[in-house]
Write a protein that holds these residues in place. Structure first.
Motif, PDB file in Angstrom:
ATOM      1  N   ALA A   1     -42.736  16.232  65.119  1.00  0.00           N
ATOM      2  CA  ALA A   1     -44.128  16.136  64.673  1.00  0.00           C
ATOM      3  C   ALA A   1     -45.072  15.934  65.853  1.00  0.00           C
ATOM      4  O   ALA A   1     -46.128  16.580  65.954  1.00  0.00           O
ATOM      5  CB  ALA A   1     -44.284  15.001  63.668  1.00  0.00           C
TER       6      ALA A   1
ATOM      7  N   GLN B   1     -47.960  18.592  66.888  1.00  0.00           N
ATOM      8  CA  GLN B   1     -49.370  18.174  66.840  1.00  0.00           C
ATOM      9  C   GLN B   1     -50.073  18.417  68.175  1.00  0.00           C
ATOM     10  O   GLN B   1     -51.279  18.678  68.211  1.00  0.00           O
ATOM     11  CB  GLN B   1     -49.485  16.688  66.456  1.00  0.00           C
ATOM     12  CG  GLN B   1     -49.089  16.392  65.013  1.00  0.00           C
ATOM     13  CD  GLN B   1     -50.026  17.000  63.966  1.00  0.00           C
ATOM     14  OE1 GLN B   1     -50.890  17.812  64.276  1.00  0.00           O
ATOM     15  NE2 GLN B   1     -49.840  16.612  62.715  1.00  0.00           N
ATOM     16  N   SER B   2     -49.336  18.340  69.279  1.00  0.00           N
ATOM     17  CA  SER B   2     -49.956  18.512  70.590  1.00  0.00           C
ATOM     18  C   SER B   2     -49.924  19.960  71.086  1.00  0.00           C
ATOM     19  O   SER B   2     -50.299  20.246  72.215  1.00  0.00           O
ATOM     20  CB  SER B   2     -49.272  17.602  71.613  1.00  0.00           C
ATOM     21  OG  SER B   2     -47.912  17.966  71.756  1.00  0.00           O
TER      22      SER B   2
ATOM     23  N   GLU C   1     -53.928  24.413  60.813  1.00  0.00           N
ATOM     24  CA  GLU C   1     -53.593  23.008  60.570  1.00  0.00           C
ATOM     25  C   GLU C   1     -52.602  22.865  59.411  1.00  0.00           C
ATOM     26  O   GLU C   1     -51.696  22.035  59.453  1.00  0.00           O
ATOM     27  CB  GLU C   1     -54.863  22.189  60.294  1.00  0.00           C
ATOM     28  CG  GLU C   1     -55.700  21.931  61.531  1.00  0.00           C
ATOM     29  CD  GLU C   1     -54.914  21.318  62.696  1.00  0.00           C
ATOM     30  OE1 GLU C   1     -54.194  20.322  62.462  1.00  0.00           O
ATOM     31  OE2 GLU C   1     -54.996  21.844  63.822  1.00  0.00           O
TER      32      GLU C   1
ATOM     33  N   LYS D   1     -49.174  23.822  60.636  1.00  0.00           N
ATOM     34  CA  LYS D   1     -48.578  22.701  61.377  1.00  0.00           C
ATOM     35  C   LYS D   1     -47.938  21.685  60.424  1.00  0.00           C
ATOM     36  O   LYS D   1     -46.791  21.269  60.613  1.00  0.00           O
ATOM     37  CB  LYS D   1     -49.648  21.979  62.208  1.00  0.00           C
ATOM     38  CG  LYS D   1     -49.963  22.601  63.539  1.00  0.00           C
ATOM     39  CD  LYS D   1     -50.873  21.673  64.350  1.00  0.00           C
ATOM     40  CE  LYS D   1     -51.200  22.299  65.705  1.00  0.00           C
ATOM     41  NZ  LYS D   1     -51.971  21.384  66.575  1.00  0.00           N
ATOM     42  N   GLU D   2     -48.710  21.276  59.422  1.00  0.00           N
ATOM     43  CA  GLU D   2     -48.211  20.272  58.460  1.00  0.00           C
ATOM     44  C   GLU D   2     -46.937  20.746  57.773  1.00  0.00           C
ATOM     45  O   GLU D   2     -45.965  19.996  57.629  1.00  0.00           O
ATOM     46  CB  GLU D   2     -49.283  19.972  57.412  1.00  0.00           C
ATOM     47  CG  GLU D   2     -50.469  19.171  57.939  1.00  0.00           C
ATOM     48  CD  GLU D   2     -51.653  19.193  56.974  1.00  0.00           C
ATOM     49  OE1 GLU D   2     -51.437  19.499  55.777  1.00  0.00           O
ATOM     50  OE2 GLU D   2     -52.785  18.912  57.423  1.00  0.00           O
TER      51      GLU D   2
END
Length: 295
Positions: free
Chosen positions: A206, A210-211, A234, A237-238
């Motif tokens: 994670a 996220q980065s 986004e 990503k989740e």
């Protein structure tokens, strides 16, 4: 509509990608770059290593990713209108549709492999393929067992892979055989992928996801966790973070892609597993595969 699908772990084979390296300057450049990023010559293992060499987790996942992604980049008419990948293959799909660049995709896959390996070492666990039962029956049996045991891969109608503790999987196989499963076969895997036992790996990955920069894709990706088309970076990503502890909804993905107008599924990368699964979802679906360099 042209749908491209990308295989996951288990599709590797000795010599994979060697024809690409020898015939395509684009492929050679990307493989050489991959060796630099990974800090070891994965090409030596892919091209000359044994099946056992390729089974090392730190090798398997990047090797399949590289084979799929580099192959896609050598295709002259590669214009996907929808993409999906099975488990690890979702990362290949995200490079193919422009969400991730090649370098970031490879780094994430390498981190994923190492995080999963660590999670496997924390607690002995495994997976099993259940053939010949309705999904609902498998789900009910898993829920009735006090150990960790969950549905992990909804591969096609009548084929569901379960994941969990060794005691949980043994108990589930016994109960599902009694319920009439044609097969309840433990798989030669390192751990309980797509189960709560992967939580340490999910947390580690994670932070890396996220980065990392995710771009708006050229076409939607149908993601494993919900089988829905997604284009928002986004949300992608989740869903990608959730993927490690959630089941792969491949049956539902194929059904949704067909419902949304997929006319040809092309599997890019090693093996033909996904073509077979899609045919089991819908016998009339048109499938093709690209596993070698095409001049």
């Amino acid at each position: 509509m042209k749908a491209y699908v990308f295989p996951g772990q288990g599709a590797q084979f000795p010599g994979m990608g060697k024809d690409l390296y020898e015939n395509s300057p684009v492929a050679k450049e990307l493989f050489d770059k991959a060796n630099e990023i990974l800090g070891f010559n994965i090409t030596d293992i892919m091209f000359e290593g044994s099946a056992d060499d390729l089974k090392q987790t730190k090798v398997t996942q990047p090797a399949i990713f590289l084979h799929s992604v580099i192959l896609a980049k050598t295709l002259a008419d590669f214009k996907p209108e929808m993409v999906a990948g099975h488990s690890l293959g979702e990362f290949s799909a995200l490079v193919a549709n422009g969400t991730l660049n090649f370098e970031d995709g490879l780094r994430l896959v390498s981190q994923r492999a190492q995080a999963m390996q660590k999670a496997c070492e924390l607690e002995p666990s495994t997976m099993a393929a259940i053939v010949g039962l309705e999904d609902e029956v498998v789900e009910e049996v898993c829920a009735s067992i006090e150990e960790v045991v969950v549905p992990a891969n909804y591969n096609c109608p009548g084929q569901l892979v379960i994941s969990g503790s060794i005691a949980g999987i043994d108990k589930a196989c016994e109960m599902l055989t009694e319920k009439g499963a044609k097969r309840a076969l433990k798989l030669p895997v390192g751990g309980a992928f797509h189960s709560p036992l992967m939580e340490p790996a999910r947390e580690e990955l994670a932070a890396a996801i996220q980065s990392t920069a995710f771009s708006t894709p050229l076409c939607p990706v149908y993601q494993n966790v919900n089988a829905q088309p997604v284009s928002d970076p986004e949300t992608i990503k989740e869903n990608l973070i959730a993927q490690l502890t959630a089941p792969v909804k491949w049956t539902q993905t194929a059904q949704n892609m067909l419902a949304d107008g997929a006319t040809l599924f092309t599997e890019i990368g090693p093996g033909k597993v996904l073509q077979g699964l899609i045919k089991k979802v819908d016998r009339t679906a048109e499938t093709a595969g690209v596993s070698n360099y095409e001049a």
